[in-house]
Design an enzyme around this catalytic site. Structure first.
Site, PDB file in Angstrom:
ATOM      1  N   HIS A 151       0.843  -1.227   0.021  1.00 41.02           N
ATOM      2  CA  HIS A 151       0.141   0.003  -0.089  1.00 41.02           C
ATOM      3  C   HIS A 151       1.123   1.240  -0.032  1.00 41.02           C
ATOM      4  CE1 HIS A 151       0.519  -0.340   4.542  1.00 41.02           C
ATOM      5  NE2 HIS A 151       0.597   1.266   4.378  1.00 41.02           N
ATOM      6  N   ASP A 182      -0.057  -7.465   1.118  1.00 43.11           N
ATOM      7  CA  ASP A 182       0.632  -6.190   1.533  1.00 43.11           C
ATOM      8  C   ASP A 182       2.176  -6.030   1.569  1.00 43.11           C
ATOM      9  OD1 ASP A 182       0.385  -3.638   1.819  1.00 43.11           O
ATOM     10  OD2 ASP A 182      -0.590  -3.677   3.764  1.00 43.11           O
ATOM     11  N   SER A 260       4.534   2.298   8.117  1.00 42.83           N
ATOM     12  CA  SER A 260       4.141   1.084   7.190  1.00 42.83           C
ATOM     13  C   SER A 260       5.517   0.540   6.206  1.00 42.83           C
ATOM     14  CB  SER A 260       3.228   1.425   6.111  1.00 42.83           C
ATOM     15  OG  SER A 260       2.091   1.709   6.920  1.00 42.83           O
TER      16      SER A 260
END
Length: 570
Positions: A151, A182, A260
């Site tokens: 992402h 992911d 992230s």
């Protein structure tokens, strides 16, 4: 008060005594146990020093450390991994996590990623939404590759990377992306970038209450940051980005936007990749564990691209009710789950039947609640065993059918749903004929209705997206998305958001099939049969003329997406 330095010396002496006792009495087998100190009913752990009590049968070894060390009013310890101990008093492993060590290890490995992205507009599939800039973290793995979250680089148009301590940004290319898990792998061609960089090694799954340090570039600043927490849960979790159920590790460290893709470090190894937090809760974050990471990387190395995660293709019901188990002929010793639905595209559809009882997967017994044994006194849903298999791998299933046990072999592979849950990094398909805009139904299309899309999108489309299974490969649900108004289609504007079932009496398989039927039509009129028994009829010649007029009015460059153009030219 005992100082931290003094306690370290005591700890070192205790460990030295263990080895000395073992060496001096090698001919005698001894029993040694190492337990965490219990404080207020909970195990007390430490990231710097072990606070443990020791019971030993080793001669001359009677020292007992009972109380947690306190310095300046605070406990000096937070979290330490369990010891691995054998009968001859040899300590095999002593894992600990220091925030200082983690940041030192990460300085030459963790990078900041700058992404420029532009997502498609699914209501107007011939154009994109406004460009946006995002940032995230990543880290170097062996082979001059950078691992991050999918992402972080989704729908990218341009990606730059900056390493710690450098003012320069370097162009990066995307080598592989796995949206279900992911994860993404990036590469940088610049030799200057790789000067002084070092790779991080992957470890294993941490135990509960072990400490991890999450390193990255979260919002609120531009420099590298480290956040520390302990492992609180290990179980399959919904991956928000890919809408997939895979194993994840829950920690009590905050994972904020920008974190992230950063590594979660324990000792000198990476035990996970930070990727999401729990909305509405404080200091609950999730990291992707090493088995999922290794599965992704191995698939890319083996096939040169992301290969996906396997699915058995069955829906199961727990058999916790004794009357249910008795009705299906299960003995008191049997455990398993009831198969309630089978995907027609799966290999399981060939050998399994509805109402079979799945007793074991590849020799691993399945409990009545659908879980299997996982590590020490932990349990996990058996879907985890399925997801860790390689595509086209054959597994053995033990089932109960009509009171008789059978052993069957099934080949696993990734399965695509009837309505895709995501369409990242690709342009949506569309076909325009006489102002009628046809698109395949996808969940991203439904997401255009807003955050509350489940309630605000058309109910019938939403239910089909979440529940219906494909009947054959390549099948799509094609809908009339909207009507671009013109004299040719006046009166049909209220038929939007209905599924298209037939063209001139032929059942359609997907959007490409619909496009071909219309483009190759030789009849005077074209008839579309829709859901709810609605019908659209158009004069074919007049409709083709109107299509060009409508496209020009709305500044649309093509009546169909590139993938449909390519399929017609083949």
């Amino acid at each position: 008060m005992i100082s931290a330095r003094a306690l370290r010396r005591i700890s070192a002496n205790l460990r030295a005594s263990i080895f000395l006792s073992s060496a001096s009495s090698s001919s005698t087998r001894h029993s040694l146990s190492v337990d965490p100190i219990r404080v207020n009913g909970y195990n007390r752990h430490c990231s710097k020093l072990p606070l443990f009590s020791i019971r030993s049968g080793c001669p001359g070894f009677t020292t007992r450390a009972e109380d947690p060390a306190v310095e300046d009013g605070f406990g000096v310890g937070c979290s330490v991994a369990p010891f691995d101990v054998v009968d001859d008093c040899e300590v095999l492993r002593y894992r600990q996590t220091s925030a200082y060590a983690a940041i030192e290890l990460a300085l030459d490995s963790v990078v900041k990623i700058f992404t420029v992205a532009s997502s498609p507009n699914y209501f107007l599939p011939w154009q994109n939404k406004s460009q946006r800039e995002t940032f995230g973290s990543g880290f170097v793995i062996p082979g001059r590759r950078i691992l991050t979250n999918a992402h972080v680089v989704t729908d990218h148009t341009f990606v730059l990377i900056r390493k710690h301590g450098s003012p320069n940004k370097y162009r990066a290319e995307i080598k592989a992306v796995g949206h279900e898990c992911d994860l993404a792998i990036l590469t940088v061609e610049s030799e200057e970038f790789w000067e002084g960089m070092s790779s991080l090694e992957l470890g294993d799954i941490p135990f509960l209450q072990e400490a991890v340090a999450v390193v990255g570039y979260p919002q609120g600043g531009d420099n590298i940051s480290v956040t520390k927490g302990v492992v609180s849960r290990v179980e399959p979790t919904q991956y928000v980005h890919g809408a997939t159920q895979l194993m994840a590790i829950q920690i009590d460290a905050a994972i904020n936007p920008g974190n992230s893709g950063g590594p979660a470090i324990m000792g000198d190894k990476v035990v996970g990749v930070a990727f999401q937090n729990l909305s509405g809760a404080e200091n609950i974050g999730y990291i992707i564990p090493v088995p999922v990471i290794n599965h992704f990387i191995a698939g890319v190395e083996d096939k040169g691209k992301y290969v996906g995660f396997c699915s058995l293709g069955v829906s199961c019901q727990p058999t916790e009710n004794p009357q249910l188990r008795e009705s299906f002929g299960m003995s008191s010793e049997m455990t398993g789950v009831l198969i309630s639905k089978i995907n027609p595209l799966s290999d399981a559809h060939r050998v399994l039947k509805k109402d079979d009882i799945l007793l074991a997967f590849d020799g691993v017994p399945i409990a009545n609640d659908g879980t299997v044994h996982f590590r020490n006194r932990e349990r996990i849903t058996f879907d985890y065993l399925v997801s860790m298999k390689k595509p086209n791998e054959t597994v053995n299933l033990r089932i109960l059918r009509d009171g008789i046990e059978h052993e069957l072999n099934v080949t696993l592979r990734p399965l695509q749903p009837l309505v895709p849950v995501h369409q990242f990094d690709r342009l949506p398909s569309y076909y325009i004929f006489a102002g009628l805009v046809f698109v395949p139904l996808t969940q991203p299309y439904l997401h255009e209705y807003g955050d509350d899309w489940y309630n605000s999108s058309p109910r019938r489309l939403c239910e089909r997206a979440l529940r219906e299974l494909p009947k054959k490969a390549g099948e799509q649900l094609v809908i009339l998305s909207q009507v671009l108004m013109d004299d040719i289609n006046a009166g049909y504007e209220r038929l939007s958001e209905l599924q298209v079932k037939k063209v001139n009496g032929v059942d359609i398989t997907n959007l490409k099939h619909l496009c071909k039927l219309v483009e190759d039509c030789t009849e005077e009129r074209v008839r579309f049969d829709l859901d709810e028994e609605r019908v659209i009829v158009l004069d074919h010649r007049r409709a083709r003329v109107a299509t060009a007029r409508i496209l020009g009015r709305h500044r649309i460059s093509s009546a169909m997406s590139n993938d449909l153009l390519e399929s017609l030219n083949d």
